[in-house]
Design an enzyme around this catalytic site. Sequence first.
Site, PDB file in Angstrom:
ATOM      1  N   HIS A   1      98.333  86.932  42.889  1.00 30.70           N
ATOM      2  CA  HIS A   1      96.948  87.087  42.426  1.00 30.70           C
ATOM      3  C   HIS A   1      96.888  88.147  41.349  1.00 30.70           C
ATOM      4  O   HIS A   1      97.713  89.057  41.318  1.00 30.70           O
ATOM      5  CB  HIS A   1      96.026  87.460  43.592  1.00 30.70           C
ATOM      6  CG  HIS A   1      96.503  88.650  44.371  1.00 30.70           C
ATOM      7  ND1 HIS A   1      97.425  88.549  45.389  1.00 30.70           N
ATOM      8  CD2 HIS A   1      96.211  89.970  44.267  1.00 30.70           C
ATOM      9  CE1 HIS A   1      97.668  89.744  45.886  1.00 30.70           C
ATOM     10  NE2 HIS A   1      96.954  90.637  45.219  1.00 30.70           N
TER      11      HIS A   1
ATOM     12  N   HIS B   1      94.378  91.036  39.671  1.00 32.56           N
ATOM     13  CA  HIS B   1      93.175  91.844  39.827  1.00 32.56           C
ATOM     14  C   HIS B   1      92.534  91.983  38.440  1.00 32.56           C
ATOM     15  O   HIS B   1      93.221  92.351  37.490  1.00 32.56           O
ATOM     16  CB  HIS B   1      93.522  93.257  40.307  1.00 32.56           C
ATOM     17  CG  HIS B   1      94.143  93.318  41.662  1.00 32.56           C
ATOM     18  ND1 HIS B   1      93.442  93.702  42.779  1.00 32.56           N
ATOM     19  CD2 HIS B   1      95.405  93.055  42.092  1.00 32.56           C
ATOM     20  CE1 HIS B   1      94.243  93.686  43.836  1.00 32.56           C
ATOM     21  NE2 HIS B   1      95.443  93.304  43.444  1.00 32.56           N
TER      22      HIS B   1
HETATM   23  P1  5GP Z   1      97.460  93.436  46.555  1.00 29.08           P
HETATM   24  O1  5GP Z   1      97.734  94.851  46.939  1.00 29.08           O
HETATM   25  O2  5GP Z   1      98.205  92.434  47.414  1.00 29.08           O
HETATM   26  O3  5GP Z   1      97.691  93.208  45.085  1.00 29.08           O
HETATM   27  O4  5GP Z   1      95.914  93.255  46.747  1.00 29.08           O
HETATM   28  C1  5GP Z   1      95.317  92.453  47.708  1.00 29.08           C
HETATM   29  C2  5GP Z   1      93.821  92.560  47.509  1.00 29.08           C
HETATM   30  O5  5GP Z   1      93.201  91.569  48.299  1.00 29.08           O
HETATM   31  C3  5GP Z   1      93.217  93.898  47.916  1.00 29.08           C
HETATM   32  O6  5GP Z   1      92.560  94.477  46.792  1.00 29.08           O
HETATM   33  C4  5GP Z   1      92.260  93.558  49.052  1.00 29.08           C
HETATM   34  O7  5GP Z   1      91.070  94.302  49.007  1.00 29.08           O
HETATM   35  C5  5GP Z   1      92.006  92.069  48.813  1.00 29.08           C
HETATM   36  N1  5GP Z   1      91.735  91.324  50.025  1.00 29.08           N
HETATM   37  C6  5GP Z   1      92.490  91.336  51.165  1.00 29.08           C
HETATM   38  N2  5GP Z   1      91.982  90.471  52.069  1.00 29.08           N
HETATM   39  C7  5GP Z   1      90.890  89.913  51.483  1.00 29.08           C
HETATM   40  C8  5GP Z   1      89.949  88.925  51.939  1.00 29.08           C
HETATM   41  O8  5GP Z   1      90.018  88.406  53.055  1.00 29.08           O
HETATM   42  N3  5GP Z   1      88.970  88.580  51.072  1.00 29.08           N
HETATM   43  C9  5GP Z   1      88.884  89.129  49.817  1.00 29.08           C
HETATM   44  N4  5GP Z   1      87.868  88.722  49.035  1.00 29.08           N
HETATM   45  N5  5GP Z   1      89.753  90.055  49.357  1.00 29.08           N
HETATM   46  C10 5GP Z   1      90.747  90.442  50.186  1.00 29.08           C
END
Ligand code: 5GP
Length: 140
Positions: A103, A105
């Site tokens: 993903h 951001h």
């Molecule tokens: P990563 O650290 O893997 O790049 O970021 C994962 C992101 O996913 C985090 O910013 C977290 O807040 C978001 N996130 C985790 N679980 C959920 C969810 O169930 N729904 C949404 N909308 N965001 C999520």
Amino acid sequence: MPPVSESCIFCRIAKGELPSIKIYEDDDILAFLDINPVSSGHTLVIPKGHYETLLDIPDALGAKMTPALARIGRAIMTATKADGFNCLQNNFAASGQIVFHSHWHVIPRFDGDGLKQWPHKTNVDAAALQAVAEAIRAAL
Ligand code: 5GP
Ligand code: ZN
């Protein structure tokens, strides 16, 4: 059919099994608000298929990602009146990835918002730069 993981929360969001606040959707890509935003409008942009990291995303899908990110980034700037945005992506746990469904951001940024980025090393010697560049080129 793109790959799916039954235990993956982003796959479940993509399938509509879990709720999300959607921003954009097409056949291959979904964008929705991050549940714990860094700033208001923080959006996650995902391929609908389950690809764990950037390294797993097929080239044709990757080619669709950049225009979608640009479109969403532009809309975020307009809607939030942001002065800029970060578009960033974590790969593997060491980078801070916690959801293993790739993903991006898209984070609205404002002049003087005080959000810190990574510290940079300022006195790396030229030989070290050349050596790491050579190692990366050799690995391509
Ligand atoms: P990563 O650290 O893997 O790049 O970021 C994962 C992101 O996913 C985090 O910013 C977290 O807040 C978001 N996130 C985790 N679980 C959920 C969810 O169930 N729904 C949404 N909308 N965001 C999520
Ligand atoms: Zn997934």
